[in-house]
Design an enzyme around this catalytic site. Structure first.
Site, mmCIF file in Angstrom:
data_model
loop_
_atom_site.group_PDB
_atom_site.id
_atom_site.type_symbol
_atom_site.label_atom_id
_atom_site.label_comp_id
_atom_site.label_asym_id
_atom_site.label_seq_id
_atom_site.Cartn_x
_atom_site.Cartn_y
_atom_site.Cartn_z
ATOM 1 N N SER A 44 0.806 -1.228 0.000
ATOM 2 C CA SER A 44 0.000 0.000 0.000
ATOM 3 C C SER A 44 0.832 1.269 0.000
ATOM 4 O O SER A 44 0.361 2.326 -0.430
ATOM 5 C CB SER A 44 -0.931 0.008 1.217
ATOM 6 O OG SER A 44 -0.206 -0.220 2.418
ATOM 7 N N HIS A 250 -1.054 5.528 6.777
ATOM 8 C CA HIS A 250 -0.519 5.548 5.420
ATOM 9 C C HIS A 250 -0.195 6.998 5.026
ATOM 10 O O HIS A 250 -0.782 7.930 5.555
ATOM 11 C CB HIS A 250 -1.525 4.952 4.435
ATOM 12 C CG HIS A 250 -1.634 3.466 4.518
ATOM 13 N ND1 HIS A 250 -2.519 2.832 5.364
ATOM 14 C CD2 HIS A 250 -0.955 2.490 3.869
ATOM 15 C CE1 HIS A 250 -2.377 1.533 5.231
ATOM 16 N NE2 HIS A 250 -1.441 1.292 4.334
#
Length: 268
Positions: A44, A250
Protein backbone atom coordinates in the site's frame (compact mmCIF):
# COMPACT_ATOMS: atom_id res chain seq x y z
CA UNK A 1 -13.49 7.69 30.66
CA UNK A 2 -9.67 7.60 30.25
CA UNK A 3 -8.00 9.16 27.26
CA UNK A 4 -6.88 5.75 26.04
CA UNK A 5 -10.35 4.22 26.39
CA UNK A 6 -11.93 7.19 24.61
CA UNK A 7 -9.47 6.93 21.74
CA UNK A 8 -9.88 3.16 21.55
CA UNK A 9 -13.67 3.33 21.37
CA UNK A 10 -13.45 5.91 18.61
CA UNK A 11 -11.04 3.86 16.55
CA UNK A 12 -11.91 0.17 16.91
CA UNK A 13 -13.56 0.02 13.48
CA UNK A 14 -10.68 1.84 11.91
CA UNK A 15 -7.99 -0.47 13.18
CA UNK A 16 -9.92 -3.58 12.27
CA UNK A 17 -9.29 -2.67 8.65
CA UNK A 18 -5.78 -1.29 8.80
CA UNK A 19 -4.41 -4.59 7.49
CA UNK A 20 -5.30 -3.51 3.98
CA UNK A 21 -1.43 -2.23 4.42
CA UNK A 22 8.23 16.66 -5.25
CA UNK A 23 9.22 18.72 -8.08
CA UNK A 24 8.79 17.17 -11.51
CA UNK A 25 12.05 15.89 -12.92
CA UNK A 26 12.99 16.38 -16.56
CA UNK A 27 12.34 13.27 -18.61
CA UNK A 28 15.94 13.11 -19.79
CA UNK A 29 17.31 12.62 -16.27
CA UNK A 30 16.30 8.96 -16.13
CA UNK A 31 16.33 8.21 -19.85
CA UNK A 32 18.06 4.85 -19.51
CA UNK A 33 15.50 3.44 -17.09
CA UNK A 34 12.65 5.13 -18.93
CA UNK A 35 13.76 3.58 -22.23
CA UNK A 36 13.52 0.10 -20.74
CA UNK A 37 10.14 0.52 -19.10
CA UNK A 38 9.18 0.94 -15.45
CA UNK A 39 7.34 -1.53 -13.21
CA UNK A 40 6.05 -0.49 -9.76
CA UNK A 41 5.64 -3.41 -7.36
CA UNK A 42 4.77 -3.57 -3.70
CA UNK A 43 2.26 -2.91 -0.96
CA UNK A 44 0.00 0.00 0.00
CA UNK A 45 2.91 2.39 0.48
CA UNK A 46 3.64 2.03 -3.23
CA UNK A 47 0.04 1.75 -4.44
CA UNK A 48 -0.77 5.04 -2.71
CA UNK A 49 -3.36 4.07 -0.12
CA UNK A 50 -4.18 7.23 1.82
CA UNK A 51 -3.31 9.55 -1.07
CA UNK A 52 -6.75 9.54 -2.73
CA UNK A 53 -7.54 9.77 -6.47
CA UNK A 54 -7.59 6.00 -6.97
CA UNK A 55 -7.57 4.52 -10.45
CA UNK A 56 -11.00 3.10 -11.21
CA UNK A 57 -9.65 -0.23 -12.43
CA UNK A 58 -7.47 -0.85 -9.36
CA UNK A 59 -10.25 -2.00 -7.03
CA UNK A 60 -9.16 -2.80 -3.48
CA UNK A 61 -5.51 -2.39 -4.49
CA UNK A 62 -6.22 1.37 -4.44
CA UNK A 63 -3.57 2.53 -6.87
CA UNK A 64 -3.46 6.30 -6.69
CA UNK A 65 -2.56 8.90 -9.30
CA UNK A 66 -0.91 10.68 -6.34
CA UNK A 67 1.39 7.74 -5.58
CA UNK A 68 5.09 8.13 -6.25
CA UNK A 69 5.22 5.55 -9.10
CA UNK A 70 2.49 7.35 -11.02
CA UNK A 71 4.07 10.74 -10.38
CA UNK A 72 7.49 9.53 -11.52
CA UNK A 73 6.08 7.95 -14.66
CA UNK A 74 4.13 11.11 -15.52
CA UNK A 75 7.30 13.21 -15.20
CA UNK A 76 9.68 10.84 -17.00
CA UNK A 77 7.58 9.18 -19.71
CA UNK A 78 9.05 5.66 -19.58
CA UNK A 79 8.60 3.54 -22.69
CA UNK A 80 6.13 1.47 -20.69
CA UNK A 81 4.65 1.70 -17.20
CA UNK A 82 3.12 -1.17 -15.25
CA UNK A 83 1.64 -0.07 -11.93
CA UNK A 84 0.80 -3.30 -10.08
CA UNK A 85 1.45 -2.45 -6.41
CA UNK A 86 -1.48 -3.44 -4.22
CA UNK A 87 -2.81 -2.68 -0.77
CA UNK A 88 -2.20 -5.49 1.71
CA UNK A 89 0.57 -7.11 -0.31
CA UNK A 90 3.19 -9.25 1.40
CA UNK A 91 6.49 -10.48 0.02
CA UNK A 92 4.72 -13.70 -0.93
CA UNK A 93 1.81 -12.04 -2.72
CA UNK A 94 4.10 -9.64 -4.56
CA UNK A 95 6.08 -12.65 -5.80
CA UNK A 96 2.94 -14.61 -6.62
CA UNK A 97 0.74 -11.99 -8.28
CA UNK A 98 2.81 -9.00 -9.41
CA UNK A 99 5.97 -10.28 -11.07
CA UNK A 100 4.21 -11.09 -14.33
CA UNK A 101 4.63 -7.42 -15.18
CA UNK A 102 8.41 -7.89 -15.38
CA UNK A 103 10.35 -9.06 -18.41
CA UNK A 104 13.85 -9.07 -19.82
CA UNK A 105 13.47 -5.54 -21.20
CA UNK A 106 12.30 -3.96 -17.95
CA UNK A 107 14.68 -1.10 -17.14
CA UNK A 108 13.47 0.13 -13.74
CA UNK A 109 11.63 -1.47 -10.83
CA UNK A 110 10.45 -0.02 -7.53
CA UNK A 111 9.17 -2.06 -4.60
CA UNK A 112 8.04 -1.72 -0.99
CA UNK A 113 7.36 -4.93 0.91
CA UNK A 114 7.83 -6.36 4.39
CA UNK A 115 5.54 -4.37 6.67
CA UNK A 116 2.57 -6.68 6.21
CA UNK A 117 4.73 -9.77 6.66
CA UNK A 118 5.46 -8.83 10.27
CA UNK A 119 1.93 -7.96 11.39
CA UNK A 120 1.93 -4.19 10.96
CA UNK A 121 -1.84 -3.97 11.46
CA UNK A 122 -1.87 -6.16 14.56
CA UNK A 123 0.89 -4.11 16.17
CA UNK A 124 -0.92 -0.83 15.66
CA UNK A 125 -4.21 -2.31 16.86
CA UNK A 126 -2.58 -3.61 20.03
CA UNK A 127 -0.90 -0.29 20.67
CA UNK A 128 -4.04 1.79 20.19
CA UNK A 129 -6.58 -0.49 21.87
CA UNK A 130 -4.54 -2.06 24.67
CA UNK A 131 -2.21 -0.87 27.39
CA UNK A 132 1.42 0.04 27.18
CA UNK A 133 2.64 -3.40 28.20
CA UNK A 134 0.60 -5.10 25.46
CA UNK A 135 1.84 -2.60 22.92
CA UNK A 136 5.49 -3.06 23.79
CA UNK A 137 5.07 -6.84 23.74
CA UNK A 138 3.47 -6.70 20.29
CA UNK A 139 6.21 -4.43 18.97
CA UNK A 140 8.84 -6.77 20.38
CA UNK A 141 7.23 -9.75 18.67
CA UNK A 142 7.19 -7.89 15.36
CA UNK A 143 10.86 -6.95 15.72
CA UNK A 144 11.69 -10.60 16.32
CA UNK A 145 9.89 -11.52 13.09
CA UNK A 146 11.74 -8.77 11.23
CA UNK A 147 15.07 -10.12 12.41
CA UNK A 148 14.36 -13.85 12.02
CA UNK A 149 11.62 -14.70 9.52
CA UNK A 150 11.60 -11.69 7.20
CA UNK A 151 15.15 -11.85 5.74
CA UNK A 152 14.64 -15.11 3.79
CA UNK A 153 11.29 -13.87 2.50
CA UNK A 154 12.87 -10.68 1.20
CA UNK A 155 15.76 -12.63 -0.26
CA UNK A 156 13.34 -14.91 -2.11
CA UNK A 157 11.33 -11.99 -3.46
CA UNK A 158 14.40 -10.07 -4.59
CA UNK A 159 15.81 -13.18 -6.26
CA UNK A 160 12.56 -13.66 -8.16
CA UNK A 161 12.59 -10.01 -9.29
CA UNK A 162 16.16 -10.37 -10.56
CA UNK A 163 15.28 -13.57 -12.38
CA UNK A 164 12.32 -11.95 -14.15
CA UNK A 165 14.07 -8.65 -14.89
CA UNK A 166 17.80 -9.40 -15.18
CA UNK A 167 18.73 -6.02 -16.66
CA UNK A 168 16.59 -3.81 -14.43
CA UNK A 169 17.75 -1.20 -11.96
CA UNK A 170 15.78 -2.12 -8.85
CA UNK A 171 15.03 0.46 -6.15
CA UNK A 172 13.78 -0.85 -2.81
CA UNK A 173 12.15 1.82 -0.66
CA UNK A 174 11.76 1.73 3.11
CA UNK A 175 9.10 2.97 5.51
CA UNK A 176 8.89 6.24 7.47
CA UNK A 177 9.07 6.56 11.22
CA UNK A 178 5.53 7.17 12.41
CA UNK A 179 6.05 9.62 15.28
CA UNK A 180 7.89 12.79 16.14
CA UNK A 181 8.90 12.25 19.74
CA UNK A 182 8.16 15.03 22.24
CA UNK A 183 5.79 16.36 19.63
CA UNK A 184 2.40 18.02 19.59
CA UNK A 185 0.18 15.00 20.39
CA UNK A 186 -1.64 15.34 23.69
CA UNK A 187 -3.59 12.06 23.57
CA UNK A 188 -3.20 8.52 22.38
CA UNK A 189 -0.05 6.47 22.80
CA UNK A 190 2.57 7.05 25.44
CA UNK A 191 5.98 8.39 24.48
CA UNK A 192 7.46 4.99 25.28
CA UNK A 193 5.07 3.31 22.86
CA UNK A 194 5.80 5.82 20.11
CA UNK A 195 9.53 5.38 20.62
CA UNK A 196 9.22 1.60 20.41
CA UNK A 197 7.22 1.83 17.16
CA UNK A 198 9.83 4.16 15.65
CA UNK A 199 12.60 1.79 16.70
CA UNK A 200 10.77 -1.13 15.09
CA UNK A 201 10.58 0.86 11.85
CA UNK A 202 14.32 1.48 12.02
CA UNK A 203 14.99 -2.24 12.51
CA UNK A 204 12.67 -3.09 9.61
CA UNK A 205 14.41 -0.59 7.34
CA UNK A 206 17.80 -1.95 8.34
CA UNK A 207 16.86 -5.51 7.44
CA UNK A 208 15.33 -4.42 4.13
CA UNK A 209 18.43 -2.37 3.30
CA UNK A 210 20.74 -5.32 3.96
CA UNK A 211 18.72 -7.74 1.88
CA UNK A 212 18.48 -5.20 -0.92
CA UNK A 213 22.26 -4.72 -0.88
CA UNK A 214 22.82 -8.49 -0.85
CA UNK A 215 20.65 -8.73 -3.97
CA UNK A 216 22.55 -5.95 -5.72
CA UNK A 217 19.58 -3.59 -5.49
CA UNK A 218 19.51 0.06 -4.41
CA UNK A 219 17.85 0.83 -1.07
CA UNK A 220 16.36 4.30 -0.62
CA UNK A 221 15.26 5.40 2.84
CA UNK A 222 12.38 7.83 3.27
CA UNK A 223 13.17 8.66 6.89
CA UNK A 224 14.96 11.92 6.11
CA UNK A 225 12.20 13.08 3.79
CA UNK A 226 9.52 12.45 6.43
CA UNK A 227 11.49 14.01 9.30
CA UNK A 228 9.44 16.96 10.52
CA UNK A 229 6.31 15.48 8.96
CA UNK A 230 5.66 12.51 11.24
CA UNK A 231 2.56 12.14 13.38
CA UNK A 232 2.71 14.62 16.29
CA UNK A 233 4.80 17.03 14.21
CA UNK A 234 1.98 19.48 13.54
CA UNK A 235 2.48 18.98 9.79
CA UNK A 236 1.99 15.25 9.38
CA UNK A 237 2.33 13.59 5.99
CA UNK A 238 0.83 10.43 7.51
CA UNK A 239 -2.75 9.69 8.47
CA UNK A 240 -3.37 8.72 12.07
CA UNK A 241 -6.51 6.73 12.95
CA UNK A 242 -8.77 7.79 10.12
CA UNK A 243 -12.00 7.42 8.23
CA UNK A 244 -12.10 5.84 5.69
CA UNK A 245 -10.48 3.04 7.58
CA UNK A 246 -7.87 2.06 5.02
CA UNK A 247 -6.15 5.46 5.22
CA UNK A 248 -4.90 4.86 8.77
CA UNK A 249 -1.10 4.98 9.13
CA UNK A 250 -0.52 5.55 5.42
CA UNK A 251 1.06 8.53 3.65
CA UNK A 252 -1.15 11.37 2.51
CA UNK A 253 -0.73 12.77 -1.00
CA UNK A 254 1.89 15.14 0.46
CA UNK A 255 3.79 12.15 1.83
CA UNK A 256 3.89 10.56 -1.59
CA UNK A 257 4.96 13.70 -3.47
CA UNK A 258 7.18 15.19 -0.76
CA UNK A 259 8.50 11.99 0.80
CA UNK A 260 8.46 8.93 -1.42
CA UNK A 261 8.86 10.62 -4.81
CA UNK A 262 12.14 12.44 -3.98
CA UNK A 263 13.52 9.30 -2.30
CA UNK A 264 12.73 7.25 -5.38
CA UNK A 265 13.82 9.90 -7.84
CA UNK A 266 17.23 10.21 -6.17
CA UNK A 267 17.84 6.47 -6.57
CA UNK A 268 16.15 5.74 -9.92
Amino acid sequence: MSVRRFWASASTLVLAAVAALGVAQPASANSTAAAGGYVALGDSYSSGVGAGSYLSDSGDCRRSTNAYPYLWAAANSPSSFAFVACSGATTTSVAGTQLGALNSSTGLVSVTAGGNDVGFADVMQDCVLSGEAACLSSVGSAVSQVQNSLPPKLSSLYGAIRSRAPQAHVVVLGYPRFYQLSGSCIAGLSEKERSAINNASDVLNGVIAKQAADAGFTFSSVVDEFTGHELCSGDAWLHSVSIPVYNSYHPKAAGQSGGYLPAFRSAA
